[in-house]
Design a protein around this motif. Sequence first.
Motif, PDB file in Angstrom:
ATOM      1  N   GLU A  39       0.784  -1.157   0.003  1.00 32.86           N
ATOM      2  CA  GLU A  39      -0.606   0.111  -0.082  1.00 32.86           C
ATOM      3  C   GLU A  39       0.917   1.178   0.445  1.00 32.86           C
ATOM      4  N   LYS A  40      -0.107   2.384  -0.737  1.00 32.21           N
ATOM      5  CA  LYS A  40       0.833   3.964  -0.609  1.00 32.21           C
ATOM      6  C   LYS A  40      -0.188   4.731  -0.844  1.00 32.21           C
ATOM      7  N   SER A  41       0.030   5.824  -0.204  1.00 30.35           N
ATOM      8  CA  SER A  41      -0.781   6.922  -0.501  1.00 30.35           C
ATOM      9  C   SER A  41       0.183   8.114  -1.213  1.00 30.35           C
ATOM     10  N   TYR A  42      -0.289   8.385  -1.976  1.00 27.67           N
ATOM     11  CA  TYR A  42       0.217   9.769  -2.919  1.00 27.67           C
ATOM     12  C   TYR A  42      -0.425  11.045  -2.344  1.00 27.67           C
ATOM     13  N   ARG A  43       0.002  11.759  -2.719  1.00 29.59           N
ATOM     14  CA  ARG A  43      -0.554  13.264  -1.975  1.00 29.59           C
ATOM     15  C   ARG A  43       0.352  14.394  -3.450  1.00 29.59           C
ATOM     16  N   PHE A  44      -0.630  14.964  -3.942  1.00 32.86           N
ATOM     17  CA  PHE A  44       0.087  15.830  -5.401  1.00 32.86           C
ATOM     18  C   PHE A  44      -0.444  17.411  -4.998  1.00 32.86           C
ATOM     19  N   LYS A  45      -0.776  17.859  -5.901  1.00 31.74           N
ATOM     20  CA  LYS A  45      -0.612  19.715  -5.947  1.00 31.74           C
ATOM     21  C   LYS A  45      -2.263  19.425  -5.521  1.00 31.74           C
ATOM     22  N   SER A  46      -2.614  19.469  -6.430  1.00 34.16           N
ATOM     23  CA  SER A  46      -3.712  18.801  -7.239  1.00 34.16           C
ATOM     24  C   SER A  46      -5.135  17.707  -7.480  1.00 34.16           C
ATOM     25  N   PHE A  47      -6.531  18.198  -8.285  1.00 36.42           N
ATOM     26  CA  PHE A  47      -6.722  16.679  -8.248  1.00 36.42           C
ATOM     27  C   PHE A  47      -6.338  17.247  -9.974  1.00 36.42           C
ATOM     28  N   ARG A  48      -6.418  17.753 -10.267  1.00 35.77           N
ATOM     29  CA  ARG A  48      -5.862  17.689 -11.807  1.00 35.77           C
ATOM     30  C   ARG A  48      -4.451  16.890 -11.972  1.00 35.77           C
ATOM     31  N   GLU A  49      -3.724  16.997 -11.007  1.00 38.57           N
ATOM     32  CA  GLU A  49      -2.291  16.725 -11.167  1.00 38.57           C
ATOM     33  C   GLU A  49      -2.600  15.039  -9.538  1.00 38.57           C
ATOM     34  N   HIS A  75      -2.990  -6.123 -15.100  1.00 38.70           N
ATOM     35  CA  HIS A  75      -3.012  -5.943 -13.342  1.00 38.70           C
ATOM     36  C   HIS A  75      -3.595  -4.477 -12.966  1.00 38.70           C
ATOM     37  N   HIS A  76      -4.795  -5.304 -12.175  1.00 37.24           N
ATOM     38  CA  HIS A  76      -5.120  -3.712 -12.255  1.00 37.24           C
ATOM     39  C   HIS A  76      -4.975  -3.239 -10.330  1.00 37.24           C
ATOM     40  N   PRO A  77      -4.918  -1.617  -9.960  1.00 34.06           N
ATOM     41  CA  PRO A  77      -4.716  -1.486  -8.604  1.00 34.06           C
ATOM     42  C   PRO A  77      -6.594  -1.003  -7.985  1.00 34.06           C
ATOM     43  N   GLU A  78      -6.394  -1.864  -6.532  1.00 34.37           N
ATOM     44  CA  GLU A  78      -7.551  -1.118  -5.343  1.00 34.37           C
ATOM     45  C   GLU A  78      -7.164   0.686  -5.327  1.00 34.37           C
ATOM     46  N   TRP A  79      -7.860   0.897  -5.823  1.00 35.14           N
ATOM     47  CA  TRP A  79      -7.530   2.426  -5.262  1.00 35.14           C
ATOM     48  C   TRP A  79      -8.471   3.662  -5.239  1.00 35.14           C
ATOM     49  N   VAL A 127      -4.263   9.913  -3.080  1.00 34.48           N
ATOM     50  CA  VAL A 127      -4.809   8.640  -3.949  1.00 34.48           C
ATOM     51  C   VAL A 127      -3.945   7.458  -2.938  1.00 34.48           C
ATOM     52  N   ASP A 128      -4.954   6.623  -2.924  1.00 35.06           N
ATOM     53  CA  ASP A 128      -4.301   5.481  -1.996  1.00 35.06           C
ATOM     54  C   ASP A 128      -4.379   4.592  -2.629  1.00 35.06           C
ATOM     55  N   VAL A 129      -3.671   3.527  -2.462  1.00 36.89           N
ATOM     56  CA  VAL A 129      -3.609   2.540  -3.615  1.00 36.89           C
ATOM     57  C   VAL A 129      -3.302   1.330  -2.946  1.00 36.89           C
ATOM     58  N   ARG A 130      -3.741   0.242  -3.138  1.00 39.90           N
ATOM     59  CA  ARG A 130      -3.298  -1.161  -2.806  1.00 39.90           C
ATOM     60  C   ARG A 130      -3.467  -2.168  -4.079  1.00 39.90           C
ATOM     61  N   LEU A 131      -1.875  -3.041  -3.832  1.00 43.68           N
ATOM     62  CA  LEU A 131      -1.823  -3.603  -4.684  1.00 43.68           C
ATOM     63  C   LEU A 131      -2.002  -5.445  -4.516  1.00 43.68           C
TER      64      LEU A 131
END
Lengths: 102, 102
Positions: free
Chosen positions: A31-41, A58-62, A69-73
């Motif tokens: 798992e990883k949580s990404y943070r960007f500057k904006s929704f667009r990013e 092969h697809h993420p759960e996000w 964006v929180d991702v689980r693989l």
Amino acid sequence: MKQEKLGEEAIGEALVGLDGWTRSGDGVAIEKSYRFKSFREAFGFMTEAALAAEKFNHHPEWFNVYNRVDVRLTNHDAGGLTELDFKLAAAMDKAAALRTKS
Amino acid sequence: MKQEKLGEEAIGEALVGLDGWTRSGDGVAIEKSYRFKSFREAFGFMTEAALAAEKFNHHPEWFNVYNRVDVRLTNHDAGGLTELDFKLAAAMDKAAALRTKS
């Protein structure tokens, strides 16, 4: 093609090669949580990650809310982690590296 | 521009005009789960919905796994539901209507 479930040693080694990914509590996912500057990013990142996911078949759960964006693989077919999870994780990190963070 | 929080009557009327959206347990959001034929169709829907979200400057909370997209709409600034939530819901239904369902 069914992927081989990785053993503990291989998972440990693969995690060392990634940045900021952690093992899920139940051990079957990373798992990883990404943070960007904006929704667009954030959505730009998701679009690039989606292309990689489709290529690997092969697809993420996000989960996304605004700039996060929180991702689980995990690999449901294999019942655990496979090489594909780490390939997708690396592709996501590469896609995130191009984007503006918060 | 801060949106006006809608009253119960307006929310009830707006929900009648939508297909398959339900009120969240806590009342502050509306929710819907979409299912498509594939990840490709699901992400195509998300891309179109993201463009609408960016245009409205109002963004969803959403979770995707393979062909499923779970959406939650609320207006954090207003502390409840506003007209924008229903505009985005309608735009999402329109985007989903073009896609192949499972």
